[in-house]
Design a protein around this motif. Structure first.
Motif, PDB file in Angstrom:
ATOM      1  N   THR A   5       0.841  -1.200   0.000  1.00 34.22           N
ATOM      2  CA  THR A   5       0.000   0.000   0.000  1.00 34.22           C
ATOM      3  C   THR A   5       0.871   1.243   0.000  1.00 34.22           C
ATOM      4  O   THR A   5       1.772   1.389   0.838  1.00 34.22           O
ATOM      5  N   LEU A   6       0.630   2.142  -0.945  1.00 34.99           N
ATOM      6  CA  LEU A   6       1.394   3.383  -1.034  1.00 34.99           C
ATOM      7  C   LEU A   6       0.470   4.571  -0.821  1.00 34.99           C
ATOM      8  O   LEU A   6      -0.562   4.695  -1.478  1.00 34.99           O
ATOM      9  N   HIS A   7       0.839   5.442   0.078  1.00 34.60           N
ATOM     10  CA  HIS A   7       0.119   6.684   0.306  1.00 34.60           C
ATOM     11  C   HIS A   7       0.838   7.820  -0.423  1.00 34.60           C
ATOM     12  O   HIS A   7       2.000   7.666  -0.810  1.00 34.60           O
ATOM     13  N   PRO A   8       0.178   8.934  -0.635  1.00 31.94           N
ATOM     14  CA  PRO A   8       0.839  10.056  -1.326  1.00 31.94           C
ATOM     15  C   PRO A   8       2.191  10.387  -0.700  1.00 31.94           C
ATOM     16  O   PRO A   8       2.330  10.428   0.524  1.00 31.94           O
ATOM     17  N   GLY A   9       3.174  10.581  -1.568  1.00 37.26           N
ATOM     18  CA  GLY A   9       4.508  10.920  -1.101  1.00 37.26           C
ATOM     19  C   GLY A   9       5.360   9.732  -0.703  1.00 37.26           C
ATOM     20  O   GLY A   9       6.462   9.916  -0.177  1.00 37.26           O
ATOM     21  N   GLU A  10       4.886   8.519  -0.982  1.00 32.54           N
ATOM     22  CA  GLU A  10       5.628   7.325  -0.579  1.00 32.54           C
ATOM     23  C   GLU A  10       6.160   6.555  -1.777  1.00 32.54           C
ATOM     24  O   GLU A  10       5.662   6.670  -2.899  1.00 32.54           O
ATOM     25  N   LEU A  34       6.140   4.019  -7.119  1.00 30.94           N
ATOM     26  CA  LEU A  34       5.866   5.329  -6.537  1.00 30.94           C
ATOM     27  C   LEU A  34       4.364   5.543  -6.444  1.00 30.94           C
ATOM     28  O   LEU A  34       3.614   5.140  -7.342  1.00 30.94           O
ATOM     29  N   ALA A  35       3.923   6.169  -5.382  1.00 24.25           N
ATOM     30  CA  ALA A  35       2.500   6.479  -5.249  1.00 24.25           C
ATOM     31  C   ALA A  35       2.062   7.497  -6.280  1.00 24.25           C
ATOM     32  O   ALA A  35       0.899   7.509  -6.714  1.00 24.25           O
ATOM     33  N   THR A  82      12.023  14.082  -7.223  1.00 23.27           N
ATOM     34  CA  THR A  82      13.315  13.780  -6.606  1.00 23.27           C
ATOM     35  C   THR A  82      13.822  12.376  -6.900  1.00 23.27           C
ATOM     36  O   THR A  82      15.038  12.161  -6.958  1.00 23.27           O
ATOM     37  N   VAL A  83      12.915  11.403  -7.077  1.00 22.73           N
ATOM     38  CA  VAL A  83      13.345  10.033  -7.383  1.00 22.73           C
ATOM     39  C   VAL A  83      12.456   9.450  -8.475  1.00 22.73           C
ATOM     40  O   VAL A  83      11.316   9.865  -8.652  1.00 22.73           O
ATOM     41  N   GLN A  84      13.019   8.468  -9.180  1.00 24.84           N
ATOM     42  CA  GLN A  84      12.296   7.774 -10.238  1.00 24.84           C
ATOM     43  C   GLN A  84      12.398   6.268 -10.009  1.00 24.84           C
ATOM     44  O   GLN A  84      13.306   5.788  -9.322  1.00 24.84           O
ATOM     45  N   ILE A  85      11.480   5.526 -10.594  1.00 28.66           N
ATOM     46  CA  ILE A  85      11.546   4.069 -10.518  1.00 28.66           C
ATOM     47  C   ILE A  85      12.876   3.613 -11.128  1.00 28.66           C
ATOM     48  O   ILE A  85      13.270   4.055 -12.201  1.00 28.66           O
ATOM     49  N   GLY A  86      13.554   2.729 -10.424  1.00 27.72           N
ATOM     50  CA  GLY A  86      14.857   2.234 -10.855  1.00 27.72           C
ATOM     51  C   GLY A  86      16.029   2.938 -10.203  1.00 27.72           C
ATOM     52  O   GLY A  86      17.166   2.459 -10.302  1.00 27.72           O
ATOM     53  N   ASP A  87      15.801   4.063  -9.538  1.00 26.85           N
ATOM     54  CA  ASP A  87      16.897   4.785  -8.882  1.00 26.85           C
ATOM     55  C   ASP A  87      17.500   3.964  -7.754  1.00 26.85           C
ATOM     56  O   ASP A  87      16.791   3.294  -6.998  1.00 26.85           O
ATOM     57  N   PRO A 145       8.890   7.371   2.800  1.00 28.41           N
ATOM     58  CA  PRO A 145       8.614   8.665   2.170  1.00 28.41           C
ATOM     59  C   PRO A 145       9.681   8.970   1.116  1.00 28.41           C
ATOM     60  O   PRO A 145      10.870   8.731   1.338  1.00 28.41           O
ATOM     61  N   THR A 146       9.257   9.496  -0.007  1.00 30.38           N
ATOM     62  CA  THR A 146      10.221   9.760  -1.079  1.00 30.38           C
ATOM     63  C   THR A 146      11.272  10.784  -0.667  1.00 30.38           C
ATOM     64  O   THR A 146      12.414  10.726  -1.143  1.00 30.38           O
ATOM     65  N   HIS A 147      10.911  11.723   0.234  1.00 28.10           N
ATOM     66  CA  HIS A 147      11.893  12.736   0.605  1.00 28.10           C
ATOM     67  C   HIS A 147      12.978  12.185   1.532  1.00 28.10           C
ATOM     68  O   HIS A 147      13.943  12.890   1.837  1.00 28.10           O
TER      69      HIS A 147
END
Length: 338
Positions: free
Chosen positions: A22-27, A69-70, A75-80, A125-127
């Motif tokens: 489960t992914l929430h916004p920003g995750e 990614l949600a 700042t990040v992409q799939i595969g980073d 969190p992506t940040h």
């Protein structure tokens, strides 16, 4: 997914668990590839880690891959490939509002206050993800260790006139040494174990090392133009060492505690005032520190290759981990491959 849980002090459990997708916004959902083992993990295994409850999935020094990614991220992409900043802060307390996210009032550190990365997948969190196009997962897993030392040196606020004593040459001490060296100021390193001092000389180019014994205070001036160090950074987490550290400091100097223990620190107040000591604690690190370390590693200003002395996997960890605590094991840094 493969998971290792510390059930109680001294008891790991290797098992399969279902990943929470489960992914929430920003995750982001990340795949864990490498895990660094640090003093926090060792203390937790021994039952000596403050702010800790069991059972707990350990692991906060992580090299990960972004797999989902949600939502779109800048700042990040799939595969980073990313290092993880494992300090989950609230964003609204007094410390957070002043930019001191490392000591948030409501801080949750992965692998300590909340479950960490000794598993194949984790949502973050992506940040809190710091990407690099060139560093390996192994290098990225060591960024957090480096960040602890870098922040301690930041707390010291070194100037070109400073001289530094680093007490303790374990992994955190090594990370402190790394950034004192980058600052270009005179440095002495002390430890009780000659093997660690030998590592500092042979692998890190430290010129001046001294055994941590009763002669240390009298010998320090021989290496620092007749003076005591203006900055002492204690990376031991040993109460006797931390109390003794006051004796090594020059008048008007700074003492930085980066190691901690479950107890009280006391000192002789007349000496404290006579020297006008500045006493500083150093906890975790800041986001900008992670970014700066990654750039320094990409520029090959920092080489952590010699640090890695032991390796394991999640499946072998329950057998390998106890041996890393044995005297004479020679562990500098252990890495778990997932």
């Amino acid at each position: 997914m493969q998971t290792v849980t510390l059930q109680t002090p001294g008891q790991f459990k290797y098992h399969q668990s279902d990943p929470d997708l489960t992914l929430h916004p920003g995750e982001a959902l990340v795949r864990v590839h490498r895990i660094g083992v640090c003093g926090t993990d060792l203390h937790a295994y021994r039952g000596r880690q403050p702010f800790f409850t069991y059972p707990r999935i350990l692991g906060h020094e992580l090299g990960v891959e972004v797999v989902a990614l949600a939502e779109a991220s800048t700042t990040v992409q799939i595969g980073d490939r990313c290092s993880v900043e494992p300090y989950l802060n609230c964003g609204h307390c007094s410390a957070c509002r002043r930019g001191k996210t490392n000591c948030c009032v409501n801080l949750q550190v992965l692998g300590v206050h909340t479950d960490g990365g000794m598993r194949e997948y984790i949502t973050l969190p992506t940040h809190k993800l710091h990407p690099s196009a060139t560093l390996s997962y192994e290098q990225l897993a060591l960024v957090e260790t480096l960040a602890i030392g870098a922040h301690a040196v930041e707390r010291a606020g070194l100037t070109p006139d400073d001289t530094v004593l680093v007490i303790g040459a374990g992994p955190i001490g090594l990370s402190v040494i790394q950034f004192v060296q980058l600052a270009g100021v005179p440095l002495v390193v002390t430890d009780r174990e000659e093997s660690r001092l030998g590592f500092c000389r042979s692998q890190m180019g430290v010129t001046h090392t001294l055994p941590a014994n009763e002669e240390l205070a009298t010998r320090l001036p021989d290496y620092l133009n007749g003076d005591l160090p203006t900055v002492v950074i204690d990376a031991t987490g040993n109460p006797a060492s931390m109390l003794q550290a006051f004796e090594y400091l020059a008048n008007g100097g700074k003492l930085v505690y980066v190691g901690l223990f479950q107890g009280d620190v006391t000192f002789h107040d007349p000496m404290f005032h006579r020297k006008e000591v500045t006493l500083l604690a150093s906890r975790n690190a800041l986001p900008a520190t992670f970014t700066a370390i990654i750039r320094a590693m990409e520029a090959r200003q920092i080489d952590t290759t010699p640090w890695i002395t032991h390796r394991s996997s999640l499946a072998r960890l329950t057998d390998d981990f106890p041996g890393w605590l044995e005297p004479g094991s020679g562990v500098v840094k252990a890495i778990i491959e997932v």
